[in-house]
Design a protein around this motif. Structure first.
Motif: not given
Length: 280
Positions: A126-136, A147-151, A186-193, A265-268
């Protein structure tokens, strides 16, 4: 930027991956890869650090989960139409939400124990999304700012506990070792889409899952906004966004994990994991 946590279980230290692929220690610069460090300000501070001046972590050092201080792990069920089909279930009209206990979270290459009494332990890349700033109550337009990034995540699941013992899915998802995260954040700036990433999983060298985040029913932007309507998302929270087809429970005949099996397992762009399955 790729951020890691390295060292023995429960005593991981923060680190980053240098351009040459070595892991550099961030001890003393930040307390952990979590909390305020995941904010835009915190990540900008780390980007300004020259990795070549940091101590090199010895090759072969254990990698821990790439996020520390996780408050909650929120999982999305049946979020790939083709996976829903193989499970014999309909695509839900709204995201299915369940929780995975934070005690299940482990390093990307740690052993995965099969729980006592388990007959149907299964795999899910699975693609995991890591939160970087409080969202409500955030809109879809605002969602990615949080979003801080992905793993990479492996949403290991015990199908009998999940589906055959009534109640919610959580008890089939939360055994110790059922939440490998990493190797890197991986920080969000490195994942174009984030909706265009290939993903795969092998068991004992045989390809089981070969999919893409393109086929997610509910994408990252939607999920962050949607979840924030029901609960505040805090820095370090993890959203595991669902799996493509190829899980063991969807096969005919079904195939499940046993002690001695090896999952890879892995993700591009997000790295890969390797876990040996062991008896608990």
């Amino acid at each position: 930027m790729k951020l890691v946590r390295h060292g023995e279980t429960g005593r991981e230290r923060p680190g980053m991956v240098a351009p040459d692929g070595t892991i550099r220690d961030l001890t003393g610069l930040v307390p952990d890869i979590g909390g305020a460090v995941l904010s835009d300000h915190g990540l900008a501070m780390l980007r300004a650090v020259d990795p070549s001046v940091l101590p090199q972590v010895p090759e072969g050092t254990r990698l821990g989960p790439c996020v520390g201080g996780i408050g909650k792990v929120i999982c999305i069920g049946l979020n790939f139409a083709d996976h829903a089909a193989e499970s014999g279930m309909q695509v839900p009209p709204e995201p299915i939400i369940f929780m995975k206990a934070t005690s299940a979270v482990c390093g990307p290459n740690d052993p995965v124990p099969i729980p006592r009494g388990s007959q149907k332990t299964d795999w899910e890349v699975e693609l995991a999304v890591v939160i970087g700033k409080r969202a409500k109550y955030v809109s879809e337009d605002e969602a990615m700012d949080h979003v801080a990034g992905y793993c990479v995540a492996n949403d290991v699941s015990e199908r009998a506990f999940q589906q055959e013992r009534s109640g919610q899915w959580t008890k089939g998802k939360s055994a110790d070792g059922f939440g490998p995260l990493g190797p890197w954040l991986v920080t969000r700036d490195e994942v174009a889409d984030p909706q265009a990433l290939g993903m795969w999983l092998k068991v004992n060298g045989d390809t089981m899952q070969d999919g893409s985040t393109q086929t997610m029913v509910y994408g990252v932007r939607y999920l962050v906004s949607y979840l924030s309507q029901f609960m505040s998302l805090q820095p370090g929270d993890v959203i595991s966004t669902g799996t493509p087809p190829g899980v063991g429970s969807g096969m005919k005949p079904q195939r499940f994990l046993k002690a001695g099996d090896v999952m890879e397992l892995g993700i591009e762009g997000l790295g890969s994991q390797r876990q040996e399955v062991v008896a608990d």
